[in-house]
Design an enzyme around this catalytic site. Structure first.
Site, mmCIF file in Angstrom:
data_model
loop_
_atom_site.group_PDB
_atom_site.id
_atom_site.type_symbol
_atom_site.label_atom_id
_atom_site.label_comp_id
_atom_site.label_asym_id
_atom_site.label_seq_id
_atom_site.Cartn_x
_atom_site.Cartn_y
_atom_site.Cartn_z
ATOM 1 N N CYS A 81 10.767 -59.768 5.670
ATOM 2 C CA CYS A 81 11.353 -58.864 6.786
ATOM 3 C C CYS A 81 11.058 -59.127 8.218
ATOM 4 O O CYS A 81 11.583 -59.675 9.172
ATOM 5 C CB CYS A 81 10.557 -57.651 5.855
ATOM 6 S SG CYS A 81 11.564 -56.098 5.844
ATOM 7 N N HIS B 267 12.932 -57.873 0.827
ATOM 8 C CA HIS B 267 11.678 -58.325 0.062
ATOM 9 C C HIS B 267 11.759 -59.347 -1.340
ATOM 10 O O HIS B 267 12.044 -58.412 -2.102
ATOM 11 C CB HIS B 267 10.993 -56.673 0.107
ATOM 12 C CG HIS B 267 9.995 -56.688 1.271
ATOM 13 N ND1 HIS B 267 9.156 -56.871 2.084
ATOM 14 C CD2 HIS B 267 10.842 -55.605 1.976
ATOM 15 C CE1 HIS B 267 9.134 -56.641 3.440
ATOM 16 N NE2 HIS B 267 10.184 -55.739 3.352
ATOM 17 N N GLU C 102 9.339 -60.641 -2.869
ATOM 18 C CA GLU C 102 8.232 -60.225 -3.875
ATOM 19 C C GLU C 102 8.476 -58.717 -4.535
ATOM 20 O O GLU C 102 7.532 -58.402 -5.350
ATOM 21 C CB GLU C 102 6.759 -60.420 -2.577
ATOM 22 C CG GLU C 102 6.598 -58.721 -1.679
ATOM 23 C CD GLU C 102 7.550 -59.163 -0.628
ATOM 24 O OE1 GLU C 102 8.400 -60.038 -0.351
ATOM 25 O OE2 GLU C 102 6.671 -57.957 0.678
#
Lengths: 278, 242
Positions: free
Chosen positions: B117, B222, B224
């Site tokens: 990001c 993202h 994650e």
């Protein structure tokens, strides 16, 4: 294409899900972490934790819930309820939250939205607006009839409520949304207090009026009762995401079932990791 | 002959010293961890959600360390630069902690590097977020805001389409084209060199959602937070340096 989001919301009091979650295979219906995992498995697009803990001392518990959730569920997590300072936000972000929802603190001090957005980025700051319809009756007099009011012009607007819907403010929900957008809010979590808990469907008029007015995404909340309501609010209402709580918790609807339905109706939704619709 | 530099508690390998400034460029590992793989460093510069990145890597069997210590970053086996927040603040923080030069060193040393990001945006020349601001100058190009005709920020799940270059990189292995990833951003990168673009995403306009240049990777989304596919991507990154 950006997919429309389906978001379950969990009300958490002192680290426990209020009223519990009615999943078949859940060991502890009151454990928010376990509920989060199940929603993660079901393919929820995001999760909202709303901390309704009254006392400030018990707020550490929420940090722990967020921490434990972020360890097991690798999905976006928005946390709201009682956030007053930049430190509150930082702590939650560090614990594993992605986005923070602010309500009362924003209405009390709008500059807080600006400060938070500048420090953590707009994408991180959600402003929650609890709105309820009000009517202003402005009477008009006609000459020669003395002081007698002979007519009413009803004007309707949506009033912003704070403190979990207990306290009315002087704010007009639509103007307030415009204002927080200017201040740097990245999304609006819009709850219709008139519809909340009714299962009569989202307030399409409110949602549509707001989505026409502002240029940040809107999560619609309050009133979901059946599949059609989600379709309506994501199309006619102009919402970018639809939130529901009890409907999902009590398994009246499952997220895969809802997404299949929306997909069949031509709405772009995410079904697991792969593209399902276009 | 050079006198070998020593850093207490660390065994240094593959080091070189800059003749001009005396800067030590090295890879290394803690004595206690000799024989073990050095952890993956997640750079902590006060911006964003580090914990999710850490937990995701750990779930995949990697070891991590969240740190802002130059030594720990230099001695890591791979480095992740996460981040949410504003470009300007992030650059200021990196400079304050003198991590900008460390990041350059790490990248020059050939270690796998992943920017997530804002962490990817920082790799470029400049951004226009809250006024023009210079970035790390590792990749050529700038960071721009989405046009006002779109809803900003771009929040939610969107698909990525890999470019002809993207199909060749290890990070996208096992990830089908058009997989959904979670995005949350108002600015996007605009690389000058097309060959660094690994994947694009369509949000009314098509923008670069993944870049790669040699050992440097970046993704706008993202991983994650992107459930199964995101974890797969991170797993690929963990495996890059094995």
């Amino acid at each position: 294409m950006l997919a429309k989001r389906i978001i379950p919301c969990l009300d958490v009091d002192k680290g426990r899900v209020v009223k519990g979650v009615n999943f078949v295979n859940i060991r502890d219906a009151g454990d928010p972490v376990e509920a989060a995992c199940l929603y993660d498995e079901e393919g929820a697009d995001e999760l909202v934790f709303l901390d309704i803990t009254a006392s400030h001392e018990d707020r550490q518990i929420m940090l722990d819930v967020v921490k434990r959730t972020a360890e097991v569920a690798f999905m976006p997590l928005t946390v709201g309820g009682g956030i007053r300072t930049l430190e509150d936000i930082e702590q939650l972000l560090r614990a594993g939250a992605d986005r923070i929802s602010i309500n009362t603190a924003a209405a009390n001090r709008p500059a807080f939205v600006k400060e938070a957005a500048q420090r953590f980025g707009s994408q991180c700051i959600v402003v929650a607006i609890d709105a309820k319809k009000h009517y202003i009756k402005s009477g008009f007099k006609t000459e020669g009839v003395g002081d007698l009011i002979i007519g009413y012009q009803a004007q309707e607007f949506w009033k912003v409520y704070i403190h979990g819907g207990r306290t009315p403010t002087d704010l007009d929900a639509l103007q307030w949304a415009k204002k927080v957008e200017e201040l740097g809010a990245g999304e609006i979590l819009l709850t219709s207090m008139d519809r909340d808990g009714t299962k009569d469907g989202y307030d399409l008029e409110l949602t549509k009026s707001m989505s026409d007015l502002i240029n940040i995404p809107i999560i619609a909340s309050g009133g979901a009762g059946k599949l059609e309501h989600f379709f309506e609010v994501l199309t006619l209402g102009g919402a970018d995401a639809a939130l529901a709580a009890s409907l999902f918790h009590y398994r009246q609807l499952s997220i895969p079932q809802l997404k299949q339905y929306l997909h069949a109706k031509g709405i772009t939704v995410r079904i697991w990791g792969c593209r399902f619709s276009e | 002959m050079h006198k070998l530099p020593t850093i207490k508690g660390y065994e240094l390998v593959n080091f070189s010293i800059c003749e001009i400034c005396g800067y030590i460029d090295c890879t290394g590992r803690k004595f206690s961890e000799v024989g073990k793989m050095a952890p993956i460093a997640i750079i902590d510069y006060g911006m964003g959600n580090l914990r999710s990145v850490q937990k995701a890597i750990e779930k995949l069997g990697g070891t991590t360390i969240i740190t802002n210590s130059p030594l720990k970053i230099i001695t890591a086996s791979a480095v992740i630069l996460p981040g949410v927040g504003a470009f300007k603040d992030a650059m200021a923080q990196l400079k304050k902690l003198q991590l900008d030069t460390i990041i350059h060193r790490v990248i020059e040393s050939g270690k796998p590097f992943l920017g997530i990001c804002l962490g990817m945006q920082l790799l470029f020349n400049k951004s226009y977020e809250y006024g023009e601001c210079e970035g790390l100058n590792i990749l050529y190009g700038d960071v721009r805001k989405f046009p006002e005709t779109l809803k900003i920020p771009h929040i939610g799940w969107n698909t990525i389409q890999s470019t002809e270059y993207g199909t060749r990189i290890p990070l996208l292995e096992g990830i089908p084209d058009n997989s959904y990833f979670y995005f949350v951003h108002s600015y996007y990168v605009n690389p000058e060199d097309d060959s660094v673009i690994m994947a694009m995403t369509d949000y009314g306009i098509k923008f670069t959602s993944m870049v790669c240049k040699e050992n440097v990777y970046g993704c706008q989304f993202h991983p994650e937070k992107s459930q199964t596919m995101g974890l797969r991507l991170l797993e690929n990154f963990v495996n890059v340096h094995l």
